[in-house]
Design a protein around this motif. Structure first.
Motif, PDB file in Angstrom:
ATOM      1  N   ALA A 121       0.819  -1.209   0.000  1.00  0.00           N
ATOM      2  CA  ALA A 121       0.000   0.000   0.000  1.00  0.00           C
ATOM      3  C   ALA A 121       0.853   1.260   0.000  1.00  0.00           C
ATOM      4  CB  ALA A 121      -0.938   0.000   1.208  1.00  0.00           C
ATOM      5  N   VAL A 122       1.921   1.245   0.781  1.00  0.00           N
ATOM      6  CA  VAL A 122       2.810   2.408   0.846  1.00  0.00           C
ATOM      7  C   VAL A 122       3.531   2.589  -0.475  1.00  0.00           C
ATOM      8  CG1 VAL A 122       4.883   3.334   1.938  1.00  0.00           C
ATOM      9  CG2 VAL A 122       3.096   2.285   3.346  1.00  0.00           C
ATOM     10  N   ARG A 123       4.041   1.505  -1.017  1.00  0.00           N
ATOM     11  CA  ARG A 123       4.776   1.576  -2.290  1.00  0.00           C
ATOM     12  C   ARG A 123       3.875   2.091  -3.421  1.00  0.00           C
ATOM     13  NH1 ARG A 123       6.314  -3.192  -2.058  1.00  0.00           N
ATOM     14  NH2 ARG A 123       4.817  -4.198  -3.460  1.00  0.00           N
ATOM     15  N   ALA A 124       2.620   1.675  -3.401  1.00  0.00           N
ATOM     16  CA  ALA A 124       1.679   2.093  -4.442  1.00  0.00           C
ATOM     17  C   ALA A 124       1.107   3.481  -4.182  1.00  0.00           C
ATOM     18  CB  ALA A 124       0.538   1.075  -4.543  1.00  0.00           C
ATOM     19  N   GLY A 125       1.345   4.032  -2.985  1.00  0.00           N
ATOM     20  CA  GLY A 125       0.841   5.356  -2.663  1.00  0.00           C
ATOM     21  C   GLY A 125      -0.660   5.406  -2.450  1.00  0.00           C
ATOM     22  N   PHE A 126      -1.228   4.339  -1.891  1.00  0.00           N
ATOM     23  CA  PHE A 126      -2.673   4.281  -1.699  1.00  0.00           C
ATOM     24  C   PHE A 126      -3.137   5.197  -0.572  1.00  0.00           C
ATOM     25  CE2 PHE A 126      -2.755  -0.320  -3.373  1.00  0.00           C
ATOM     26  CZ  PHE A 126      -2.889   0.150  -4.670  1.00  0.00           C
ATOM     27  N   SER A 127      -4.338   5.725  -0.735  1.00  0.00           N
ATOM     28  CA  SER A 127      -5.005   6.484   0.316  1.00  0.00           C
ATOM     29  C   SER A 127      -6.502   6.421   0.052  1.00  0.00           C
ATOM     30  CB  SER A 127      -4.533   7.944   0.330  1.00  0.00           C
ATOM     31  OG  SER A 127      -4.898   8.598  -0.877  1.00  0.00           O
ATOM     32  N   PHE A 128      -7.282   6.928   1.000  1.00  0.00           N
ATOM     33  CA  PHE A 128      -8.727   7.000   0.834  1.00  0.00           C
ATOM     34  C   PHE A 128      -9.113   8.407   0.415  1.00  0.00           C
ATOM     35  CE2 PHE A 128      -8.208   3.376   3.586  1.00  0.00           C
ATOM     36  CZ  PHE A 128      -9.197   2.502   3.174  1.00  0.00           C
ATOM     37  N   GLN A 129     -10.095   8.508  -0.470  1.00  0.00           N
ATOM     38  CA  GLN A 129     -10.639   9.825  -0.786  1.00  0.00           C
ATOM     39  C   GLN A 129     -11.345  10.362   0.458  1.00  0.00           C
ATOM     40  OE1 GLN A 129     -13.003   8.576  -4.260  1.00  0.00           O
ATOM     41  NE2 GLN A 129     -11.951  10.175  -5.402  1.00  0.00           N
ATOM     42  N   CYS A 184     -10.775  -0.260  -5.416  1.00  0.00           N
ATOM     43  CA  CYS A 184     -10.573  -0.517  -6.843  1.00  0.00           C
ATOM     44  C   CYS A 184      -9.089  -0.541  -7.194  1.00  0.00           C
ATOM     45  CB  CYS A 184     -11.285   0.539  -7.674  1.00  0.00           C
ATOM     46  SG  CYS A 184     -13.064   0.286  -7.819  1.00  0.00           S
ATOM     47  N   LEU A 185      -8.325   0.383  -6.635  1.00  0.00           N
ATOM     48  CA  LEU A 185      -6.901   0.417  -6.941  1.00  0.00           C
ATOM     49  C   LEU A 185      -6.191  -0.799  -6.358  1.00  0.00           C
ATOM     50  CD1 LEU A 185      -6.074   4.213  -6.497  1.00  0.00           C
ATOM     51  CD2 LEU A 185      -6.442   2.931  -8.612  1.00  0.00           C
ATOM     52  N   VAL A 186      -6.598  -1.223  -5.164  1.00  0.00           N
ATOM     53  CA  VAL A 186      -6.018  -2.428  -4.580  1.00  0.00           C
ATOM     54  C   VAL A 186      -6.284  -3.628  -5.483  1.00  0.00           C
ATOM     55  CG1 VAL A 186      -6.284  -4.090  -2.693  1.00  0.00           C
ATOM     56  CG2 VAL A 186      -6.023  -1.663  -2.179  1.00  0.00           C
ATOM     57  N   ARG A 187      -7.524  -3.773  -5.949  1.00  0.00           N
ATOM     58  CA  ARG A 187      -7.871  -4.903  -6.814  1.00  0.00           C
ATOM     59  C   ARG A 187      -7.113  -4.835  -8.142  1.00  0.00           C
ATOM     60  NH1 ARG A 187     -11.986  -8.450  -7.488  1.00  0.00           N
ATOM     61  NH2 ARG A 187     -11.498  -9.049  -5.356  1.00  0.00           N
ATOM     62  N   ALA A 199     -10.890   6.650 -12.199  1.00  0.00           N
ATOM     63  CA  ALA A 199     -10.528   6.803 -13.609  1.00  0.00           C
ATOM     64  C   ALA A 199      -9.292   7.682 -13.773  1.00  0.00           C
ATOM     65  CB  ALA A 199     -11.704   7.399 -14.390  1.00  0.00           C
ATOM     66  N   GLN A 200      -9.248   8.777 -13.049  1.00  0.00           N
ATOM     67  CA  GLN A 200      -8.111   9.692 -13.158  1.00  0.00           C
ATOM     68  C   GLN A 200      -6.819   9.041 -12.675  1.00  0.00           C
ATOM     69  OE1 GLN A 200      -9.368  13.176 -10.986  1.00  0.00           O
ATOM     70  NE2 GLN A 200     -10.320  14.098 -12.787  1.00  0.00           N
ATOM     71  N   GLU A 201      -6.906   8.253 -11.596  1.00  0.00           N
ATOM     72  CA  GLU A 201      -5.697   7.607 -11.084  1.00  0.00           C
ATOM     73  C   GLU A 201      -5.221   6.501 -12.022  1.00  0.00           C
ATOM     74  OE1 GLU A 201      -2.453   6.953  -8.666  1.00  0.00           O
ATOM     75  OE2 GLU A 201      -3.844   8.652  -8.810  1.00  0.00           O
ATOM     76  N   LEU A 202      -6.152   5.741 -12.596  1.00  0.00           N
ATOM     77  CA  LEU A 202      -5.753   4.727 -13.563  1.00  0.00           C
ATOM     78  C   LEU A 202      -5.128   5.369 -14.794  1.00  0.00           C
ATOM     79  CD1 LEU A 202      -8.791   2.248 -13.419  1.00  0.00           C
ATOM     80  CD2 LEU A 202      -6.479   1.873 -12.533  1.00  0.00           C
ATOM     81  N   GLU A 203      -5.669   6.506 -15.200  1.00  0.00           N
ATOM     82  CA  GLU A 203      -5.084   7.219 -16.344  1.00  0.00           C
ATOM     83  C   GLU A 203      -3.681   7.713 -16.009  1.00  0.00           C
ATOM     84  OE1 GLU A 203      -6.639  10.303 -19.702  1.00  0.00           O
ATOM     85  OE2 GLU A 203      -7.155  10.776 -17.625  1.00  0.00           O
TER      86      GLU A 203
END
Length: 220
Positions: A124-132, A144-147, A190-194
């Motif tokens: 999670a840290v490496r991918a830079g995940f957070s909650f909106q 969604c980003l985790v999946r 969508a914006q993050e996947l882009e």
């Protein structure tokens, strides 16, 4: 909370102005030191062995994510619904799996909620995940980003969590107060996947999942 913190040095109590669940989860992630991240909502309850079993499964499969089943309890009727089942695409693949193995069902998780999955903190840290930090629907982005990005995902065919509804105070019971947040949630995905140059790869799946989410919000 202070009593628990005094008894166990692993317990950290964070106090801040009330905003939303996304902000609270981000604050918790910022100070977490464990190998995996787990979440519970304050109005739900879980099996006392939940994290013990989830951690054992994640370690056994060397998984970045471990998911489990849940059921829903209605406070008004005092009845518990049938346990939720994983989508067929998830149960039909060999574990551990990744997004590619799920095909068009990559964004068809058992729920868009962090409380039904354990996530490796380093991933999670490496991918830079957070909650909106939205009034509601703040967990769609994270889940969604985790999946989409976790290289090793596994599941547990066991009901370990109870999602409570019918209280009149939880976020899903008050969708009408800010229905536009569901758009901001999926637009954020969508914006993050882009940004990660993955939107073309997941566009069809994203359109399908977001449409279902929009209709659910309209119905509720």
């Amino acid at each position: 909370l202070a009593e628990y913190a005094a008894k166990d040095p692993r317990v950290k109590v964070l106090m801040h102005e009330h905003t939303n669940a996304g902000a609270a989860r981000n604050a918790g992630m910022a100070v977490a030191t464990g190998e995996y991240l787990g979440f519970v909502d304050s109005d739900d309850w879980c099996d006392l062995t939940l994290f013990e079993k989830a951690y054992a499964k994640a370690k056994a499969d060397n998984a970045d994510v471990a998911e489990w089943r849940f059921h829903q309890y209605d406070e008004r009727t005092r009845k518990t619904g049938a346990p939720r089942v994983f989508p067929a695409a998830v149960t039909n693949v060999k574990t551990p799996f990744n997004a590619e193995a799920l095909g068009d069902d990559v964004f068809a998780p058992i729920a868009f909620a962090p409380w039904c999955r354990l996530v490796r903190r380093a991933f999670a840290v490496r991918a830079g995940f957070s909650f909106q930090e939205l009034a509601r629907t703040n967990d769609v982005y994270f889940c969604c980003l985790v999946r989409a990005l976790a290289p090793r995902q596994t599941i547990m065919d066991e009901v370990l969590y109870t999602y409570r509804t019918g209280t009149g105070t939880n976020l899903q019971a008050n969708n009408g107060a800010s229905p536009q947040t569901v758009f901001h949630a999926w637009n954020g995905v969508a914006q993050e996947l882009e940004r990660r140059e993955l939107l073309a790869k997941f566009r069809r799946q994203l359109v399908s999942a977001s449409a279902n989410s929009f209709f659910y919000t309209l119905n509720s």
